[in-house]
Write a protein that holds these residues in place. Structure first.
Motif, PDB file in Angstrom:
ATOM      1  N   TYR A   7      39.823  52.849  42.899  1.00 53.37           N
ATOM      2  CA  TYR A   7      38.482  52.411  42.508  1.00 53.37           C
ATOM      3  C   TYR A   7      38.572  51.249  41.522  1.00 53.37           C
ATOM      4  O   TYR A   7      37.900  50.230  41.672  1.00 53.37           O
ATOM      5  CB  TYR A   7      37.719  53.587  41.888  1.00 53.37           C
ATOM      6  CG  TYR A   7      36.275  53.291  41.557  1.00 53.37           C
ATOM      7  CD1 TYR A   7      35.269  53.562  42.481  1.00 53.37           C
ATOM      8  CD2 TYR A   7      35.905  52.748  40.335  1.00 53.37           C
ATOM      9  CE1 TYR A   7      33.936  53.293  42.191  1.00 53.37           C
ATOM     10  CE2 TYR A   7      34.574  52.472  40.034  1.00 53.37           C
ATOM     11  CZ  TYR A   7      33.602  52.754  40.963  1.00 53.37           C
ATOM     12  OH  TYR A   7      32.283  52.482  40.680  1.00 53.37           O
ATOM     13  N   LEU A  10      39.714  48.054  43.179  1.00 53.60           N
ATOM     14  CA  LEU A  10      38.639  47.442  43.957  1.00 53.60           C
ATOM     15  C   LEU A  10      37.653  46.703  43.050  1.00 53.60           C
ATOM     16  O   LEU A  10      37.194  45.610  43.386  1.00 53.60           O
ATOM     17  CB  LEU A  10      37.906  48.512  44.780  1.00 53.60           C
ATOM     18  CG  LEU A  10      38.694  49.044  45.979  1.00 53.60           C
ATOM     19  CD1 LEU A  10      38.046  50.316  46.528  1.00 53.60           C
ATOM     20  CD2 LEU A  10      38.791  47.994  47.068  1.00 53.60           C
ATOM     21  N   VAL A  11      37.357  47.294  41.889  1.00 53.57           N
ATOM     22  CA  VAL A  11      36.453  46.623  40.942  1.00 53.57           C
ATOM     23  C   VAL A  11      37.097  45.341  40.428  1.00 53.57           C
ATOM     24  O   VAL A  11      36.463  44.292  40.356  1.00 53.57           O
ATOM     25  CB  VAL A  11      36.069  47.566  39.782  1.00 53.57           C
ATOM     26  CG1 VAL A  11      35.333  46.808  38.686  1.00 53.57           C
ATOM     27  CG2 VAL A  11      35.222  48.725  40.292  1.00 53.57           C
ATOM     28  N   GLY A  14      36.789  42.436  42.711  1.00 53.61           N
ATOM     29  CA  GLY A  14      35.490  41.821  42.930  1.00 53.61           C
ATOM     30  C   GLY A  14      34.418  42.728  43.503  1.00 53.61           C
ATOM     31  O   GLY A  14      33.254  42.348  43.562  1.00 53.61           O
ATOM     32  N   ASN A  15      34.765  43.925  43.924  1.00 53.06           N
ATOM     33  CA  ASN A  15      33.773  44.861  44.446  1.00 53.06           C
ATOM     34  C   ASN A  15      33.173  45.623  43.259  1.00 53.06           C
ATOM     35  O   ASN A  15      33.799  46.512  42.703  1.00 53.06           O
ATOM     36  CB  ASN A  15      34.442  45.827  45.431  1.00 53.06           C
ATOM     37  CG  ASN A  15      33.456  46.747  46.112  1.00 53.06           C
ATOM     38  OD1 ASN A  15      32.324  46.898  45.688  1.00 53.06           O
ATOM     39  ND2 ASN A  15      33.914  47.379  47.178  1.00 53.06           N
ATOM     40  N   GLU A  16      31.945  45.274  42.862  1.00 54.89           N
ATOM     41  CA  GLU A  16      31.353  45.848  41.654  1.00 54.89           C
ATOM     42  C   GLU A  16      31.015  47.321  41.781  1.00 54.89           C
ATOM     43  O   GLU A  16      30.998  48.045  40.782  1.00 54.89           O
ATOM     44  CB  GLU A  16      30.103  45.063  41.257  1.00 54.89           C
ATOM     45  CG  GLU A  16      30.420  43.659  40.780  1.00 54.89           C
ATOM     46  CD  GLU A  16      29.178  42.915  40.339  1.00 54.89           C
ATOM     47  OE1 GLU A  16      28.147  43.567  40.061  1.00 54.89           O
ATOM     48  OE2 GLU A  16      29.246  41.684  40.281  1.00 54.89           O
ATOM     49  N   ALA A  17      30.747  47.800  42.986  1.00 51.99           N
ATOM     50  CA  ALA A  17      30.379  49.198  43.189  1.00 51.99           C
ATOM     51  C   ALA A  17      31.041  49.732  44.462  1.00 51.99           C
ATOM     52  O   ALA A  17      30.395  49.871  45.505  1.00 51.99           O
ATOM     53  CB  ALA A  17      28.869  49.340  43.276  1.00 51.99           C
ATOM     54  N   PRO A  18      32.343  50.043  44.400  1.00 51.98           N
ATOM     55  CA  PRO A  18      33.035  50.546  45.587  1.00 51.98           C
ATOM     56  C   PRO A  18      32.448  51.884  46.063  1.00 51.98           C
ATOM     57  O   PRO A  18      32.075  52.732  45.258  1.00 51.98           O
ATOM     58  CB  PRO A  18      34.477  50.741  45.116  1.00 51.98           C
ATOM     59  CG  PRO A  18      34.594  49.933  43.875  1.00 51.98           C
ATOM     60  CD  PRO A  18      33.248  49.913  43.257  1.00 51.98           C
ATOM     61  N   THR A  19      32.379  52.042  47.364  1.00 52.09           N
ATOM     62  CA  THR A  19      31.922  53.300  47.948  1.00 52.09           C
ATOM     63  C   THR A  19      33.124  54.185  48.228  1.00 52.09           C
ATOM     64  O   THR A  19      34.275  53.750  48.134  1.00 52.09           O
ATOM     65  CB  THR A  19      31.177  53.030  49.267  1.00 52.09           C
ATOM     66  OG1 THR A  19      32.101  52.452  50.205  1.00 52.09           O
ATOM     67  CG2 THR A  19      29.989  52.105  49.066  1.00 52.09           C
ATOM     68  N   ASP A  22      35.157  52.629  50.851  1.00 50.07           N
ATOM     69  CA  ASP A  22      35.997  51.533  50.356  1.00 50.07           C
ATOM     70  C   ASP A  22      37.297  52.074  49.748  1.00 50.07           C
ATOM     71  O   ASP A  22      38.378  51.542  50.006  1.00 50.07           O
ATOM     72  CB  ASP A  22      35.260  50.714  49.290  1.00 50.07           C
ATOM     73  CG  ASP A  22      34.061  49.967  49.837  1.00 50.07           C
ATOM     74  OD1 ASP A  22      34.047  49.650  51.045  1.00 50.07           O
ATOM     75  OD2 ASP A  22      33.130  49.703  49.041  1.00 50.07           O
TER      76      ASP A  22
END
Length: 112
Positions: A7, A10-11, A14-19, A22
């Motif tokens: 997690y 991923l943040v 660049g992914n601000e809100a990983p699912t 993800d």
């Protein structure tokens, strides 16, 4: 723990809100299987929260625990008339370097 690590990566990527999907994809890309229960708890606890704020509050909580500890204190002073023990100083042993030889094992004294 592996879910949290994925997690965070991923943040950072660049992914601000990983699912959950993800995180599962990120872990499976390196051959690791995600624990769906732990992942579900992680995603629900972090949903809608700023990760920077979460990390800051966690750091503040850790600060309450104090430092790493310096070990126990020294013993109390002994009796008054006890003689001090002498500390022996060890002489350092000096090893002599082997004689220099040239690159091919000869000892004819070349440039080096």
């Amino acid at each position: 723990m592996k879910e949290m690590a994925a997690y965070l990566m991923l943040v950072l990527g660049g992914n601000e809100a990983p699912t959950a999907d993800d995180v599962t994809k990120a872990l499976s890309s390196v051959g690791v299987e995600a624990d769906s229960d732990n992942l579900g708890k992680l995603i629900s606890e972090l949903e809608g929260k700023d990760l920077g704020e979460v990390l800051t509050s966690g750091t503040e909580l850790l600060a309450k625990f104090g430092g790493g500890g310096g070990g126990g204190g020294g013993g109390g002073g002994g009796g008054g008339d006890a003689a001090e023990e002498e500390v022996e100083e060890k002489e350092e042993e000096v090893e002599e370097a082997p004689p220099a030889v040239d690159m091919f094992g000869g000892d004819e004294g070349g440039d080096y």
